[in-house]
Motif scaffolding. Structure first.
Motif, PDB file in Angstrom:
ATOM      1  N   PHE A   1       0.841  -1.201   0.000  1.00 46.79           N
ATOM      2  CA  PHE A   1       0.000   0.000   0.000  1.00 46.79           C
ATOM      3  C   PHE A   1       0.870   1.243   0.000  1.00 46.79           C
ATOM      4  N   CYS A   2       0.312   2.322  -0.557  1.00 50.88           N
ATOM      5  CA  CYS A   2       0.873   3.641  -0.305  1.00 50.88           C
ATOM      6  C   CYS A   2       0.555   3.991   1.143  1.00 50.88           C
ATOM      7  N   TYR A   3       1.466   4.700   1.787  1.00 48.39           N
ATOM      8  CA  TYR A   3       1.286   4.918   3.216  1.00 48.39           C
ATOM      9  C   TYR A   3       1.702   6.332   3.607  1.00 48.39           C
ATOM     10  N   ASN A   4       0.764   7.047   4.202  1.00 49.38           N
ATOM     11  CA  ASN A   4       1.097   8.320   4.837  1.00 49.38           C
ATOM     12  C   ASN A   4       1.566   7.992   6.245  1.00 49.38           C
ATOM     13  N   SER A   5       2.851   7.825   6.401  1.00 45.48           N
ATOM     14  CA  SER A   5       3.404   7.239   7.619  1.00 45.48           C
ATOM     15  C   SER A   5       3.051   8.047   8.858  1.00 45.48           C
ATOM     16  N   VAL A   6       3.120   7.362   9.986  1.00 49.63           N
ATOM     17  CA  VAL A   6       2.938   8.015  11.278  1.00 49.63           C
ATOM     18  C   VAL A   6       4.124   8.961  11.458  1.00 49.63           C
TER      19      VAL A   6
ATOM     20  N   ALA B   1      -3.350   1.469  -3.831  1.00 50.52           N
ATOM     21  CA  ALA B   1      -4.266   1.974  -2.801  1.00 50.52           C
ATOM     22  C   ALA B   1      -3.472   2.602  -1.666  1.00 50.52           C
ATOM     23  N   VAL B   2      -4.133   3.500  -0.924  1.00 58.10           N
ATOM     24  CA  VAL B   2      -3.481   4.177   0.198  1.00 58.10           C
ATOM     25  C   VAL B   2      -4.117   3.699   1.494  1.00 58.10           C
TER      26      VAL B   2
ATOM     27  N   LEU C   1       5.376  -1.109   2.138  1.00 56.95           N
ATOM     28  CA  LEU C   1       4.607   0.114   2.041  1.00 56.95           C
ATOM     29  C   LEU C   1       5.427   1.158   1.298  1.00 56.95           C
ATOM     30  N   ARG C   2       4.776   1.838   0.372  1.00 54.43           N
ATOM     31  CA  ARG C   2       5.407   2.975  -0.303  1.00 54.43           C
ATOM     32  C   ARG C   2       5.177   4.194   0.595  1.00 54.43           C
ATOM     33  N   ASP C   3       6.214   4.614   1.275  1.00 54.47           N
ATOM     34  CA  ASP C   3       6.077   5.603   2.335  1.00 54.47           C
ATOM     35  C   ASP C   3       6.220   7.015   1.778  1.00 54.47           C
TER      36      ASP C   3
END
Length: 984
Positions: free
Chosen positions: A299-304, A598-599, A337-339
């Motif tokens: 997944f695409c990831y808007n990291s913490v 997907a994100v 994850l694509r960060d």
């Protein structure tokens, strides 16, 4: 609500001569635990090193229970309440009781987020004291529509504890009484693994908030969230005394994969939905994933990510523990994850030559704990603002001082706007080399710049790519360099940018080419996805790299109609499970090496504020949705699979065949056109639905929802032949265009016969507030079409959505379509809107338009401004508006063209699409307080009507003021069915 609060509200109501009001806040007395409430916090690593969220507590008191918000780590805390609708003509009052162990400021915000109005917020601050006290504020006005309430406690110098009770949002003076009961069916867990937990534990919780005894028969219904099929119903006779709370536990078997919505119904009850998902257990293999050869779930990831240093104190804005989302993504089956955020240069090198890897280290440790790999976006398409993406800085301040603004813009970049900063390549090389050396062997791949085609000319991007490639390969030769990151978002053509990069040798500086196929989201797109992938390979073949691996690394919008008329922009990033599965299976079947479209926030069920624009996991609970279940099935069934065969069949049926990690054949079949009444016979095969549930084999409907097929007792050759040769049977080969047009008394549609024999019968239209006056006969030749015009009358608006009703072969069929409302003008009839008036005349061999605009703020010559950012009139023409193709109906056709008339430029006429300037004669007049023009266009109208739209843009010499149009509709520059109709 407590008795004491009832008396207080009655006193207020009595003062204005009215009765008790309806409370719009669900569970405002907190007797149903935290139902309808999200706890959001900014976790501080300095005071909370384990980054754990302290949960809400419920404490008993003399009136029932109240909420306790403990803040031992002195962090910012926010309570987000379920959304509600407000009426713009009414005023509302917010009241609550509260106390704190020490004085604190509590912020109350009523928020609305809408694509047209943006953020709307009503804020009030309360000074909370150590004694119980009632607080109140009147909301002076609102825009109407969906709002939600947020209560925020700021980060404190000392640990605090806030206690709340009796929250009410009401219209003072309303005579509408409260719904007597509040109820929720609450599952013990939002996520079950079918193999480990055989039953879901569910509790019906009920509270009587009225002042009298109430009896009711409450029903708990469990529905499959995707199919809407009822799975179970339970009835509970309930009798509760005033302010009494009761619980009724029960269990349901976890015997199928899917997501379940729990709904409580009764005569006099206010409810909030419960929700849980059932997945299969995913166990990562012992062998480490190799992204060069192993196709996996990602997944695409808007990291913490911690908020910037200038926002003190910094912290991680979350609705759970720091690790909670990582853990859930791993349970779904994600392997990397694509960060998007973790490689922010500003955090990793805050001072020139001084590195700080705190954030990167924390994130990478968490990835590795959950057996996932990190693929960071290395560098960003940073532009003129150093603080982008919700205040996460991309480039450090010191680097901006060494950088310069680019001189060349890409064809996809507005001249003079959003121009990127070009940083020194020696600093870029040092940053890349230093970081990659530190994490050698732990980061499998680096993607160089997100969508550079929108921000960097190839002359700038290729040196950046080359420098990064050489630094990465020197520091960690095994790491993959992912380049280009192509995007066709915003209907852009990235072809020239690709060719320029190839000519500069860009393919020599990447191991993988990534792409974002927004213009070809599926096989149903104007440019089908399989063809788009093949065209990329053909382009790279010209430079000897046809077989360079391709990764799809982003495709957030998977709706088939995301850019179509009547699409809901609020929900463009939400998709149905079959839409998500289709892209994964398509990429795998077409030989794309990784599919990371997907994100993360698209996996969670937003029950609390579903009407909030771009709602993400930071504003709602991490409740796994039906999409989460679908992705879990993909991970379990298709991880490390390889493509074997592809069969494109009649009527939009596609079959891909793969070999799974165990060496067995598995196929996926679906109807990418999502046509109804299509069937195939799968007798003898093992059939599963898209969640992995077994389906009884035989003749089955083939829709947009996938079936997964195994060969059963057939040999591999027999299995492949079955998929290739089994007939596709259509019960009704007649289809209707995706979008029909409606005027006051007519509906225009086109019917298509996709079969091999003549089709005939009767047709009518109905729904969407209209119906045809009768049924009309139709007769369509094989592979032919028929335009139909239905006289209509108004019908109750609550009827079904618009649909074509067919009677053929002694059967009735319902074919839904979208309906675009158009006004109809006679040739030469004047029109007026805003500050503009005019008329359109259809002549024998030409079209003549006269327009006059009242404009007291001359913008002057436009210079480098876009045409629509100055004083301008845009004219849209469709010479054949009743040509309604079966698919992509609203897209521009060769019969559509546009004119731009700029009154204060030396060159006043500008053309787009299929028109030449020499076909137009323009007479421009500058008038006191405005301008006027007449344009004669030497084009003939095809048929009875001309499609026409007129849009006026207004500006000053320094700023854009606004726009207005004849139709008042959004984006006519994309949808020709939004033009009005001019009759001859």
């Amino acid at each position: 609500m407590t008795l004491r609060h009832c008396l207080s509200l009655l006193a207020v109501a009595g003062a204005i001569g009215a009765a008790q009001a309806e409370n719009l806040l669900f569970n405002g007395s907190f007797e149903l635990d935290d139902a309808g409430i999200v706890l959001n916090g900014k976790l501080r690593p300095d005071t909370n090193p384990e980054l754990k969220m302290v949960p809400l507590k419920l404490a008993p008191d003399e009136h029932g229970r109240h909420l306790v918000l403990s803040n031992p780590h002195r962090e910012e805390k926010t309570l987000i309440f379920r959304e509600f609708r407000l009426d713009s003509k009414r005023r509302y009052r917010l009241t609550f009781r509260a106390k704190a162990d020490q004085p604190l400021k509590l912020s109350a915000s009523l928020l609305q987020v809408d694509t047209t109005t943006g953020w709307t917020s009503h804020n009030h601050y309360f000074s909370i004291t150590p004694e119980w006290k009632e607080y109140s504020t009147v909301i002076p006005e609102n825009r109407g529509g969906w709002y939600h309430l947020r209560l925020q406690v700021p980060a404190a110098q000392n640990a605090t504890e806030l206690q709340l009770d009796d929250l009410r949002l009401e219209e003072p003076g309303s005579a509408t009484p409260d719904t007597a009961l509040e109820a929720i069916a609450d599952a013990e867990s939002n996520l079950y693994e079918k193999e480990l937990v055989p039953e879901a534990k569910i509790t019906l919780k009920v509270f009587n908030r009225s002042g009298k005894q109430v009896s009711d028969l409450l029903t708990v219904t469990g529905c499959d969230e995707y199919t809407k099929k009822v799975l179970f119903r339970k009835e509970f006779p309930v009798t509760l005394n005033p302010q009494e709370r009761r619980e009724f536990p029960f269990r349901e078997p976890n015997d199928r994969f899917g997501a379940v919505r729990l709904v409580v119904s009764g005569k006099n009850v206010s409810t909030f939905p419960g929700f849980y998902a059932v997945i299969g257990r995913y166990v990562p293999g012992r062998e480490k994933i190799d992204l060069r050869k192993d196709f996996v779930l990602a997944f695409c990831y808007n990291s913490v990510f911690k908020f910037p240093p200038y926002e003190q104190p910094g912290g991680y804005r979350l609705t759970g523990d720091y690790e909670a989302e990582y853990a859930l993504l791993a349970r779904a089956g994600a392997r990397f994850l694509r960060d998007h955020k973790v490689a922010a240069w500003a955090y990793m090198e805050p001072e020139d030559g001084k590195f700080d890897f705190t954030e990167f280290d924390r994130a990478l440790r968490t990835y590795e704990k959950y057996q996932m790999q990190m693929v960071p976006i290395w560098g960003r398409n940073d532009d003129m603002n150093p603080y982008l993406d919700w205040m996460i800085p991309r480039l450090p301040e010191w680097l901006y001082r060494l950088s310069k603004r680019v001189e060349k813009c890409t064809p996809l970049q507005r001249q003079g706007e959003q121009r990127s900063w070009l940083y020194p390549l020696d600093r870029w090389e040092r940053f890349t080399r230093t970081t990659v050396e530190r994490y050698k062997g732990r980061i499998p791949a680096y993607e160089i710049i997100n969508e550079p085609c929108f921000s960097l000319h190839p002359d700038y991007y290729i040196p950046i790519l080359k420098t990064a490639y050489q630094a990465i390969k020197k520091a960690d030769p095994a790491a993959l360099v992912v380049g280009y990151c192509l995007s066709t978002d915003f209907q852009s053509d990235h072809g020239p940018w690709i060719r320029a990069c190839n000519e500069l040798g860009g393919l020599n500086f990447c191991d993988v080419v990534s792409f974002h196929p927004y213009a070809s989201i599926g096989l149903h797109s104007i440019q089908p996805a399989d063809r788009a992938i093949e065209e990329m390979r053909e382009e790279f073949a010209k430079f000897g790299r046809r077989d360079i691996p391709l990764w799809n690394t982003e495709l957030f919008y998977l709706h088939s109609n995301v850019r179509e008329p009547n699409g809901n922009d609020v929900k463009i990033s939400e998709f149905q499970p079959h839409q998500g599965a289709a892209r994964f299976l398509l990429d795998l079947g077409e030989g794309v090496k990784q599919s990371v479209y997907a994100v993360n926030y698209q996996l969670w069920k937003n029950l609390h504020i579903p009407h909030m624009m771009n709602s993400a996991s930071r504003a709602c609970k991490l409740i796994p949705s039906e999409n989460y279940v679908m992705f879990n099935a993909l991970a379990r069934l298709f991880e490390r699979a390889k493509p074997v065969a592809k069969f494109k069949r009649d009527s939009g049926v596609i079959l891909y065949v793969y070999r799974d990690r165990e060496g067995e054949l598995i196929a996926a079949v679906w109807n990418y056109l999502d046509r109804r009444n299509i069937r195939m016979n799968f007798r003898g095969l093992e059939v599963m639905d898209l969640f992995g549930n077994p389906v009884e084999s035989g003749e089955l409907p083939v829709t947009g929802a996938q079936y997964y097929l195994r060969r059963g007792r057939l040999s591999e050759a027999e299995f492949l032949n079955h998929l290739k040769a089994t007939p596709v049977r259509s019960l009704q080969p007649v289809s209707v265009c995706e979008v029909g047009r409606r005027t006051d008394d007519r509906v225009f549609v086109t019917l298509y016969n996709e079969g091999g024999s003549e089709e005939h019968g009767l047709a009518a239209v109905r729904g969407g507030g209209m119906r045809s006056t009768g049924a009309l006969p139709y007769r369509i030749p094989p592979r032919g079409s028929l335009r139909m015009e239905f006289p209509i009358v108004k019908a109750p608006a609550e009827q079904d959505p618009p649909a074509l009703r067919l009677y053929a072969n002694r059967r009735n069929f319902v074919l839904p379509f979208q309906l675009e409302e158009n006004r109809k003008f006679r040739s030469g009839e004047p029109f007026r809107y805003g500050n503009t008036c005019g008329k359109v005349e259809i002549l024998k061999d030409s079209i003549q338009v006269r327009v006059e605009v009242r404009d007291a703020t001359p913008a002057g010559a436009r210079g480098k401004r876009d045409l629509w950012r100055t004083d301008c009139v845009e004219l849209f023409f469709d010479l054949d508006p009743l040509h309604l193709p079966l698919r992509h109906t609203a897209r521009y056709t060769p019969q559509v063209f546009r004119l731009f008339l700029t009154p204060r430029d030396r060159e006043t006429l500008h053309v787009m699409h299929n028109i030449r300037p020499e076909e137009c004669d323009v007479k421009m007049e500058i008038l006191p307080g405005g301008y006027a023009f007449t344009v004669n266009i030497r084009r003939k109208v095809n048929g009875t009507y001309l499609g026409f739209e007129c849009k006026t843009d207004d500006a000053t010499s320094t700023a854009f003021i606004g726009e207005s149009s004849l139709s008042g509709k959004h984006r006519p520059n994309e949808y020709r069915t939004r033009f009005e109709l001019i009759g001859q």
